[in-house]
Design a protein around this motif. Structure first.
Motif, short mmCIF file in Angstrom:
data_model
loop_
_atom_site.label_atom_id
_atom_site.label_comp_id
_atom_site.label_asym_id
_atom_site.label_seq_id
_atom_site.Cartn_x
_atom_site.Cartn_y
_atom_site.Cartn_z
N GLU A 49 -49.91 53.53 74.86
CA GLU A 49 -50.44 54.60 74.02
C GLU A 49 -49.79 54.59 72.63
O GLU A 49 -50.45 54.80 71.62
CB GLU A 49 -50.23 55.97 74.68
N THR A 50 -48.50 54.33 72.58
CA THR A 50 -47.80 54.26 71.30
C THR A 50 -48.31 53.11 70.47
O THR A 50 -48.58 53.25 69.27
CB THR A 50 -46.28 54.14 71.53
N LEU A 51 -48.48 51.95 71.09
CA LEU A 51 -49.01 50.80 70.37
C LEU A 51 -50.44 51.06 69.91
O LEU A 51 -50.83 50.64 68.82
CB LEU A 51 -48.94 49.54 71.23
N GLN A 52 -51.24 51.75 70.74
CA GLN A 52 -52.61 52.08 70.33
C GLN A 52 -52.60 52.94 69.07
O GLN A 52 -53.42 52.74 68.18
CB GLN A 52 -53.35 52.80 71.46
N GLN A 53 -51.66 53.87 68.98
CA GLN A 53 -51.56 54.71 67.79
C GLN A 53 -51.16 53.91 66.56
O GLN A 53 -51.49 54.27 65.43
CB GLN A 53 -50.56 55.84 68.02
N LEU A 54 -50.46 52.80 66.77
CA LEU A 54 -50.02 51.96 65.67
C LEU A 54 -51.02 50.84 65.34
O LEU A 54 -50.78 50.06 64.42
CB LEU A 54 -48.66 51.33 65.99
N SER A 55 -52.13 50.77 66.07
CA SER A 55 -53.08 49.67 65.87
C SER A 55 -53.64 49.63 64.46
O SER A 55 -53.67 48.56 63.83
CB SER A 55 -54.23 49.76 66.87
N ARG A 56 -54.08 50.75 63.94
CA ARG A 56 -54.67 50.74 62.60
C ARG A 56 -53.67 50.27 61.54
O ARG A 56 -53.97 49.34 60.79
CB ARG A 56 -55.23 52.12 62.23
N PRO A 57 -52.46 50.86 61.48
CA PRO A 57 -51.53 50.37 60.47
C PRO A 57 -51.08 48.93 60.71
O PRO A 57 -50.90 48.17 59.76
CB PRO A 57 -50.35 51.34 60.52
N CYS A 58 -50.93 48.54 61.97
CA CYS A 58 -50.47 47.18 62.26
C CYS A 58 -51.51 46.15 61.85
O CYS A 58 -51.18 45.15 61.21
CB CYS A 58 -50.14 47.04 63.75
N ILE A 59 -52.76 46.41 62.17
CA ILE A 59 -53.81 45.44 61.83
C ILE A 59 -54.11 45.48 60.33
O ILE A 59 -54.24 44.45 59.69
CB ILE A 59 -55.07 45.70 62.67
N ALA A 60 -54.18 46.68 59.77
CA ALA A 60 -54.56 46.81 58.36
C ALA A 60 -53.48 46.32 57.41
O ALA A 60 -53.79 45.77 56.35
CB ALA A 60 -54.90 48.27 58.05
N THR A 61 -52.21 46.50 57.76
CA THR A 61 -51.15 46.16 56.80
C THR A 61 -50.32 44.95 57.20
O THR A 61 -49.58 44.44 56.37
CB THR A 61 -50.19 47.35 56.58
N VAL A 62 -50.44 44.50 58.45
CA VAL A 62 -49.62 43.36 58.89
C VAL A 62 -50.51 42.19 59.31
O VAL A 62 -50.55 41.16 58.63
CB VAL A 62 -48.67 43.75 60.04
N LEU A 63 -51.23 42.32 60.40
CA LEU A 63 -51.96 41.18 60.95
C LEU A 63 -53.12 40.73 60.07
O LEU A 63 -53.31 39.54 59.86
CB LEU A 63 -52.46 41.51 62.36
N GLY A 64 -53.90 41.67 59.56
CA GLY A 64 -55.04 41.31 58.70
C GLY A 64 -54.60 40.52 57.47
O GLY A 64 -55.11 39.42 57.22
N PRO A 65 -53.65 41.07 56.68
CA PRO A 65 -53.18 40.33 55.52
C PRO A 65 -52.54 38.98 55.88
O PRO A 65 -52.71 38.00 55.14
CB PRO A 65 -52.16 41.27 54.88
#
Length: 104
Positions: A49-65
């Protein structure tokens, strides 16, 4: 008109980290956290659940770039491979589908 999502403090912190850490290290850390959350039976409750809450910032600012950067600079095959593994591990650990990840 469509409004842009508000930037959270978590996204700001992650964006700062992406500019200060080596890209390979960053990709490996995301991969490791997600891999351990999925495969470690002793992971604390609510890890998913914690990781799910961090999905948007993780993908948008880390993995995507990282994916965009790795594709543009093809000499960094190791970074691209690690980033793809991190993305796969993150999606597996959070039950995030490809369609949901693309939406982010």
């Amino acid at each position: 008109t469509q409004s842009t999502p508000k930037t959270t403090s978590t996204e700001t912190s992650m964006a700062t980290i992406t500019t200060t850490m080596p890209t390979y290290s960053l990709a490996y850390i995301v991969h490791y956290v997600a891999y351990e959350a999925y495969h470690n039976l002793a992971a604390p409750c609510y890890t998913q659940e914690t990781l799910q809450q961090l999905s948007r910032p993780c993908i948008a600012t880390v993995l995507g770039p990282l994916l965009r950067h790795s594709q543009q600079h093809q000499q960094h095959d190791m970074v691209l491979a690690t980033t793809l593994q991190a993305f796969q591990s993150w999606c597996r650990a959070t039950d995030l589908s490809l369609a949901q990840a693309q939406h982010i």
